[in-house]
Design a protein around this motif. Structure first.
Motif, PDB file in Angstrom:
ATOM      1  N   MET A   1       1.248  -1.639  -0.257  1.00 51.51           N
ATOM      2  CA  MET A   1       0.109   0.093   0.337  1.00 51.51           C
ATOM      3  C   MET A   1       0.602   1.454   0.285  1.00 51.51           C
ATOM      4  N   PRO A   2      -0.017   2.073  -0.343  1.00 50.21           N
ATOM      5  CA  PRO A   2       1.506   3.479  -0.537  1.00 50.21           C
ATOM      6  C   PRO A   2       1.145   4.019   1.016  1.00 50.21           C
ATOM      7  N   ASN A   3       2.381   4.801   1.502  1.00 48.97           N
ATOM      8  CA  ASN A   3       2.867   5.268   2.691  1.00 48.97           C
ATOM      9  C   ASN A   3       1.282   6.532   2.451  1.00 48.97           C
ATOM     10  N   GLN A   4       1.022   6.574   3.705  1.00 50.84           N
ATOM     11  CA  GLN A   4       0.092   7.595   3.914  1.00 50.84           C
ATOM     12  C   GLN A   4       0.451   8.869   3.643  1.00 50.84           C
ATOM     13  N   ASN A   5       1.957   9.709   4.451  1.00 45.07           N
ATOM     14  CA  ASN A   5       2.769  10.419   4.928  1.00 45.07           C
ATOM     15  C   ASN A   5       3.835  10.493   3.316  1.00 45.07           C
ATOM     16  N   THR A   6       3.545  11.342   2.211  1.00 46.88           N
ATOM     17  CA  THR A   6       4.423  11.153   1.697  1.00 46.88           C
ATOM     18  C   THR A   6       5.474  12.430   1.518  1.00 46.88           C
ATOM     19  N   ARG A   7       5.060  13.387   2.535  1.00 46.26           N
ATOM     20  CA  ARG A   7       5.701  14.533   2.721  1.00 46.26           C
ATOM     21  C   ARG A   7       7.341  14.103   2.939  1.00 46.26           C
ATOM     22  N   VAL A   8       8.087  14.545   2.241  1.00 46.62           N
ATOM     23  CA  VAL A   8       9.870  14.629   1.785  1.00 46.62           C
ATOM     24  C   VAL A   8      10.865  15.600   2.750  1.00 46.62           C
ATOM     25  N   LEU A   9      11.509  15.388   3.566  1.00 48.22           N
ATOM     26  CA  LEU A   9      12.238  16.659   4.137  1.00 48.22           C
ATOM     27  C   LEU A   9      13.285  16.519   3.558  1.00 48.22           C
ATOM     28  N   VAL A  10      14.407  17.016   3.090  1.00 48.26           N
ATOM     29  CA  VAL A  10      15.477  17.983   1.978  1.00 48.26           C
ATOM     30  C   VAL A  10      15.987  18.553   2.982  1.00 48.26           C
ATOM     31  N   VAL A  11      17.030  18.125   3.078  1.00 47.59           N
ATOM     32  CA  VAL A  11      18.079  19.161   4.418  1.00 47.59           C
ATOM     33  C   VAL A  11      19.385  19.990   3.401  1.00 47.59           C
ATOM     34  N   GLY A  12      19.267  21.132   3.590  1.00 48.11           N
ATOM     35  CA  GLY A  12      20.095  21.563   2.918  1.00 48.11           C
ATOM     36  C   GLY A  12      19.108  22.789   1.881  1.00 48.11           C
ATOM     37  N   ALA A  13      19.683  23.793   1.254  1.00 48.41           N
ATOM     38  CA  ALA A  13      18.849  24.530   0.131  1.00 48.41           C
ATOM     39  C   ALA A  13      19.640  24.969  -0.551  1.00 48.41           C
ATOM     40  N   GLY A  14      20.978  24.493  -1.037  1.00 44.31           N
ATOM     41  CA  GLY A  14      21.704  24.810  -2.181  1.00 44.31           C
ATOM     42  C   GLY A  14      21.446  24.308  -3.414  1.00 44.31           C
ATOM     43  N   PRO A  15      22.055  24.104  -4.261  1.00 47.81           N
ATOM     44  CA  PRO A  15      21.450  23.839  -5.967  1.00 47.81           C
ATOM     45  C   PRO A  15      21.058  22.232  -5.794  1.00 47.81           C
ATOM     46  N   VAL A  16      21.519  21.164  -4.915  1.00 41.95           N
ATOM     47  CA  VAL A  16      20.811  19.836  -5.129  1.00 41.95           C
ATOM     48  C   VAL A  16      19.954  19.425  -4.602  1.00 41.95           C
ATOM     49  N   GLY A  17      19.839  20.363  -3.445  1.00 35.63           N
ATOM     50  CA  GLY A  17      18.456  19.841  -2.454  1.00 35.63           C
ATOM     51  C   GLY A  17      17.736  20.517  -3.304  1.00 35.63           C
TER      52      GLY A  17
END
Length: 405
Positions: A1-17
Motif C-alpha cells: 500500500m502507498p505510504n499515507q505520509n508522503t512528505r519528503v524532508l530535504v535538508v540543505g537548500a543548495g543547488p542539489v537540495g
C-alpha cells in the motif's frame, strides 16, 4: 500500500537540495526543505553546468529560464603554463548532432538555487524554511521523526523520507552513522575573482582553462558575476607552509595574480577564498529512510566542474525512484539508487577529478610531457576528442550507472 505520509524532508537548500525538491514537486510529492542559514548563501563555488545536467534541468523547466543569465561556453582549453602554449582545445559544438546542449552554462550555484527558490518555493507543497537546523532523526515503522530548531525554538515533524543535501559536513550523514570514506589533500586551494579582463592581456584564454605547471597549476574561468562585464576566477594551490591569513592578504593575492598574468597596475579583486579539498564517498547513499545526495554523499576537487553536476544527477535519479516507492513500489528501488549513484561517484567523478589534478601538477618532466602529448593527440582526432568530451560531460557516467542493477 502507498505510504499515507508522503512528505519528503530535504535538508540543505543548495543547488542539489533545491533541484531535488523541485523534482519531487514535479512528481506531485509534498516537500519541505530545511536550511540552517538565514537566507540563500551567495557562495562562490561551482559555476559550470554540463550538457548532461542541462538536459535534466530542461526537463524541470529550468534551463531556458537561466540561459540568458549565464555565459555560454562550448570550448575549453588545456595550457602549458611554463611555455604559454595551448596544448589542446575541446569544442562541445562538434557534438551538436548528438547532444541537445552542445555547451556548458557558466551559472553560479547560488544563482541556480535562487532561481528555483524564487519561482517555485514557499507554496503549501513546496515549503522552504531558512534558519531551521536539523538536530535529530529517529526512524519509525512508517517514517522519520525529525527534530530541528527554528527561530521559534525546538520543533518536530514527521516525514516519509529524509534526503540529506547538506554538504560535506552533512548532519544527516552523521546522524545516520554513515562513514565518509576517502582522503584529504595536504594542500588547500585559493579562489580569486577579479573584474579585470584577463583576455585583454592573454587573448588565447577562453571561458574555461586548465593550466598544467609542475610548480603551480591553475584553473581559470569566467563567470557572469553581478555585472555584464563578468568576473574571472583564478584557482591555485597553496602550500602547507602558508597559513590562510597570509594567503588571503591583499599583498599575497596580488603577488599570485601578477605571477600568473603580469600587468601594469594592481588587480581589482572582487572576492577571495581559501578552502581544503577532499576526495570522499559515503559508504552507502541509503540507510533505511535516510538518503544522501550531492556533497553529503561525495566530495571531490573542483577540477573539471563535476561536483555540483554529479549531485544534480543524484537528485534526479533519486526522485524518480522515490516517487515510485511513495506510490507503492518496493523500497529496494532506493538501494538501486545507492548502487547506481555510488558507482558513478567512485568510477567517474572521483576517478576523473583525481586524474585531472594529477595531469595539471605532474612534476616528472618525462611523464609530464607524455601526458601533454597524449592530451594533444586526443584533441586532434574527432573520435578520441568525442570520447573525452562525453566522459568529461558525465554522459558516460550516466550510461554506465544506469546499467548497474
Amino acid at each position: 500500500m502507498p505510504n499515507q505520509n508522503t512528505r519528503v524532508l530535504v535538508v540543505g537548500a543548495g543547488p542539489v537540495g533545491m533541484v531535488c525538491a523541485l523534482a519531487l514537486n514535479r512528481h506531485g510529492i509534498p516537500v519541505t526543505v530545511l536550511e540552517a542559514e538565514p537566507a540563500p548563501v551567495k557562495d562562490q563555488r561551482a559555476a559550470t553546468i554540463h550538457p548532461s545536467t542541462l538536459e535534466m534541468l530542461d526537463e524541470l523547466g529550468v534551463t531556458e529560464k537561466i540561459r540568458d543569465h549565464s555565459l555560454l561556453s562550448s570550448i575549453y582549453r588545456f595550457h602549458d603554463r611554463p611555455t604559454g602554449e595551448v596544448v589542446a582545445e575541446f569544442d562541445l559544438g562538434r557534438l551538436k548532432d548528438e547532444i541537445r546542449f552542445p555547451y556548458v552554462l557558466q551559472f553560479e550555484q547560488y544563482k541556480l538555487t535562487a532561481a528555483i527558490s524564487a519561482e517555485y518555493a514557499n507554496e503549501s507543497d513546496f515549503d522552504v524554511r531558512f534558519s531551521h537546523t536539523l538536530t535529530g532523526l529517529t526512524e519509525t515503522a512508517d517514517g522519520v521523526e525529525v527534530e530541528y530548531t527554528s527561530p521559534a525554538g525546538p520543533e518536530r515533524m514527521t516525514a516519509a523520507y529524509v534526503v540529506g543535501c547538506d554538504g560535506g559536513r552533512s548532519t544527516v550523514r552523521r546522524l545516520a552513522g554513515i562513514e565518509f570514506e576517502g582522503f584529504t589533500y595536504p594542500e588547500r586551494f585559493i579562489k580569486i575573482a577579479t573584474s579585470f579582463d584577463l583576455q585583454s592581456v592573454k587573448p588565447d584564454l577562453v571561458y574555461r582553462n586548465y593550466f598544467s605547471d609542475p610548480n603551480e597549476w591553475a584553473n581559470v574561468f569566467k563567470v557572469r558575476g553581478e555585472s555584464p562585464e563578468g568576473l574571472w576566477r583564478v584557482i591555485l594551490p597553496i602550500g602547507q607552509d602558508e597559513d590562510d591569513a597570509t594567503a588571503l592578504s591583499p599583498t599575497r593575492v596580488e603577488e599570485r595574480l601578477q605571477k600568473f598574468l603580469p600587468k601594469s597596475g594592481p588587480y581589482h579583486v572582487e572576492y577571495r577564498d581559501v578552502y581544503g579539498v577532499n576526495q570522499r564517498v559515503a559508504a552507502t547513499f541509503r540507510q533505511g529512510r535516510v538518503l544522501l545526495a550531492g556533497d553529503s554523499a561525495h566530495v571531490n576537487n573542483p577540477i573539471g566542474g563535476m561536483g555540483m553536476n554529479g549531485g544534480i544527477h543524484d537528485a534526479v535519479n533519486l526522485t524518480e525512484k522515490l516517487a515510485k516507492v511513495l506510490a507503492g513500489a518496493a523500497d529496494d528501488l532506493l538501494d538501486l539508487y545507492s548502487r547506481q549513484r555510488r558507482h558513478a561517484a567512485v568510477n567517474y567523478v572521483q576517478a576523473q577529478t583525481i586524474a585531472n589534478k594529477r595531469l595539471l601538477e605532474e612534476r616528472d618532466p618525462q611523464v609530464r610531457q607524455q601526458k601533454l602529448d597524449e592530451m594533444r593527440r586526443t584533441a586532434e582526432k574527432f573520435d578520441t576528442a568525442r570520447a573525452y568530451m562525453r566522459r568529461a560531460a558525465l554522459f558516460d557516467s550516466l550510461q554506465d550507472a544506469a546499467a548497474v542493477v
